[in-house]
Design a protein around this motif. Structure first.
Motif, short mmCIF file in Angstrom:
data_model
loop_
_atom_site.label_atom_id
_atom_site.label_comp_id
_atom_site.label_asym_id
_atom_site.label_seq_id
_atom_site.Cartn_x
_atom_site.Cartn_y
_atom_site.Cartn_z
N GLY A 56 0.81 -1.21 0.00
CA GLY A 56 0.00 0.00 0.00
C GLY A 56 0.84 1.26 0.00
O GLY A 56 0.49 2.26 -0.63
N TYR A 57 1.99 1.22 0.71
CA TYR A 57 2.85 2.39 0.80
C TYR A 57 4.23 1.94 1.28
O TYR A 57 4.34 1.02 2.11
CB TYR A 57 2.27 3.42 1.77
N VAL A 58 5.28 2.57 0.77
CA VAL A 58 6.64 2.28 1.21
C VAL A 58 7.32 3.60 1.53
O VAL A 58 7.33 4.52 0.70
CB VAL A 58 7.45 1.52 0.12
N SER A 59 7.87 3.70 2.72
CA SER A 59 8.56 4.92 3.14
C SER A 59 9.86 4.57 3.85
O SER A 59 10.07 3.43 4.27
CB SER A 59 7.68 5.76 4.06
N LEU A 70 13.12 0.36 5.78
CA LEU A 70 11.91 0.63 5.00
C LEU A 70 10.68 0.25 5.81
O LEU A 70 10.64 -0.81 6.44
CB LEU A 70 11.94 -0.16 3.70
N ASP A 71 9.69 1.11 5.77
CA ASP A 71 8.41 0.85 6.43
C ASP A 71 7.38 0.61 5.33
O ASP A 71 7.09 1.51 4.54
CB ASP A 71 8.02 2.05 7.29
N THR A 72 6.86 -0.61 5.28
CA THR A 72 5.96 -1.01 4.20
C THR A 72 4.55 -1.24 4.75
O THR A 72 4.37 -1.95 5.75
CB THR A 72 6.46 -2.30 3.52
N LYS A 120 12.73 -0.64 -4.76
CA LYS A 120 11.45 -1.09 -5.30
C LYS A 120 11.02 -2.32 -4.50
O LYS A 120 11.80 -3.26 -4.33
CB LYS A 120 11.57 -1.44 -6.78
N VAL A 121 9.78 -2.30 -4.03
CA VAL A 121 9.28 -3.38 -3.18
C VAL A 121 8.08 -4.03 -3.86
O VAL A 121 7.15 -3.34 -4.31
CB VAL A 121 8.88 -2.84 -1.79
N SER A 135 9.18 3.59 -7.21
CA SER A 135 10.55 3.67 -6.70
C SER A 135 10.65 4.65 -5.53
O SER A 135 10.08 5.75 -5.58
CB SER A 135 11.49 4.12 -7.82
N VAL A 136 11.38 4.24 -4.51
CA VAL A 136 11.57 5.08 -3.33
C VAL A 136 13.06 5.39 -3.19
O VAL A 136 13.87 4.49 -2.98
CB VAL A 136 11.06 4.36 -2.06
N PRO A 137 13.46 6.66 -3.33
CA PRO A 137 14.88 7.01 -3.17
C PRO A 137 15.24 7.22 -1.70
O PRO A 137 14.42 7.68 -0.90
CB PRO A 137 15.00 8.31 -3.96
#
Length: 346
Positions: A56-59, A70-72, A120-121, A135-137
């Motif tokens: 749902g969200y990756v931060s 990473l918090d998924t 990328k998760v 993509s999360v930098p």
């Protein structure tokens, strides 16, 4: 809860619309043959699973020197067995790691300090992978310097030679404290390299320099600290205010900045030596003694501070008084006075 539904297929292959199924879910299918007289009594059983939804969200939860956490957020619907995390570093190297469970907090460790990574998760359920979350930098914190030494100094600058730690970096921040100064200077690695010239300092003053590493908008958690002093400024004026047969008194006007004493080099009459005058014991004029009567001397005055000496100096020249000549004159004057007394008495 088990849900049962029936779908009719009039052609082969028989496709069941995905909107009728839940992502990340395994189903049991029983296929019956339907003829003009109705369904067959015996069906063929099989199972199949749907592709899971992406996270749902990756931060980014944390980003220390050698790791990124990473918090998924789990998918809104459907199951997840674990996640595959694919990351690419600043050099283009790509690696994929599998999380041990479907826990939403995952630490990607063993990374390079001061590097930018792209994560990328994807969700994985029953060996089926979802499409990746966007993509999360994230960047790792740069490592601190391994050494900082002073390579040069002037009256208003100190040059720091920095040995960087492992990993990437793009500059430094130097905290400067001393002589009423407390400020921060930043240095870009592209323009200064690893030699940092800190300017705008006070002459003859001790400073503490604290160096942090910068990379991608982040700063090292630790630092390297060193202390050093600027060169004192030379005297702005030196005058002779008194003299005797064996001494000369020098009045020194100090230059800007701090100082803790002077060194006076005296040359003349076969004498060539230096006298030091600590400021805490010689706050007034400097009495240069041990000179030869009636002799011209050259006095060269250097400022001292914190173990350093001014690069420039102030030079003056003067002579000690001649005791013999002055005694002769005084004696003649006395004889004349005595003669006057005798004349008056007669």
């Amino acid at each position: 809860m088990t849900t049962t539904s029936t779908q009719q297929c009039d052609q082969q292959p028989c496709n069941i619309p995905t909107e009728d199924l839940t992502a990340g879910t395994c189903y049991s299918f029983t296929v019956y043959t339907r003829g003009s007289n109705g369904n067959s009594t015996t069906g063929i059983h099989t199972t199949g699973c749907t592709q899971p939804n992406p996270p749902g969200y990756v931060s980014v939860n944390a980003q220390p020197t050698y790791a990124v956490t990473l918090d998924t957020t789990s998918p809104a619907t459907g199951g997840v067995d674990y996640y595959n995390v694919t990351f690419t570093d600043s050099d283009g190297k790509t690696e994929t790691r599998r999380t041990p469970t479907n826990d939403t907090l995952y630490i990607v460790d063993g990374l390079t300090p001061g590097y930018i990574y792209t994560f990328k998760v994807v969700s994985v359920y029953n060996s089926l992978a979802s499409i990746p979350y966007q993509s999360v930098p994230a960047s790792t914190v740069p490592s601190s310097t391994t050494d900082v030494t002073v390579s040069d100094r002037t009256t208003t600058t100190v040059a720091l030679a920095v040995t960087p730690g492992p990993g990437g970096y793009d500059g430094y921040r130097v905290q400067i404290v001393g002589g009423g100064i407390q400020r921060n200077d930043t240095f870009s690695h592209n323009t200064t390299g690893d030699r940092l010239v800190v300017s705008g300092l006070t002459p003859g003053t001790t400073f503490t320099f604290t160096v942090f590493t910068l990379a991608n908008g982040l700063e090292s958690e630790h630092f390297h600290r060193t202390q050093d002093s600027t060169i004192p400024s030379s005297p702005s004026d030196v005058t002779v205010t008194d003299r005797t047969t064996t001494s000369v008194t020098l009045t020194v006007a100090p230059g800007p900045g701090g100082y803790d004493g002077y060194r006076v080099q005296k040359v003349g009459g076969g004498i060539n030596r230096s006298d030091t005058f600590p400021h805490h014991t010689s706050t007034g004029p400097l009495l240069v003694s041990g000179l030869t009567p009636g002799t011209t001397f050259t006095f060269t005055v250097f400022t001292q501070a914190n173990g350093w000496e001014s690069e420039h100096f102030y030079r003056t020249q003067d002579s000690t008084s001649d005791k013999v000549k002055r005694s002769t004159v005084n004696q003649a004057a006395n004889e004349t006075t005595e003669g006057k007394r005798q004349l008056n008495q007669s």
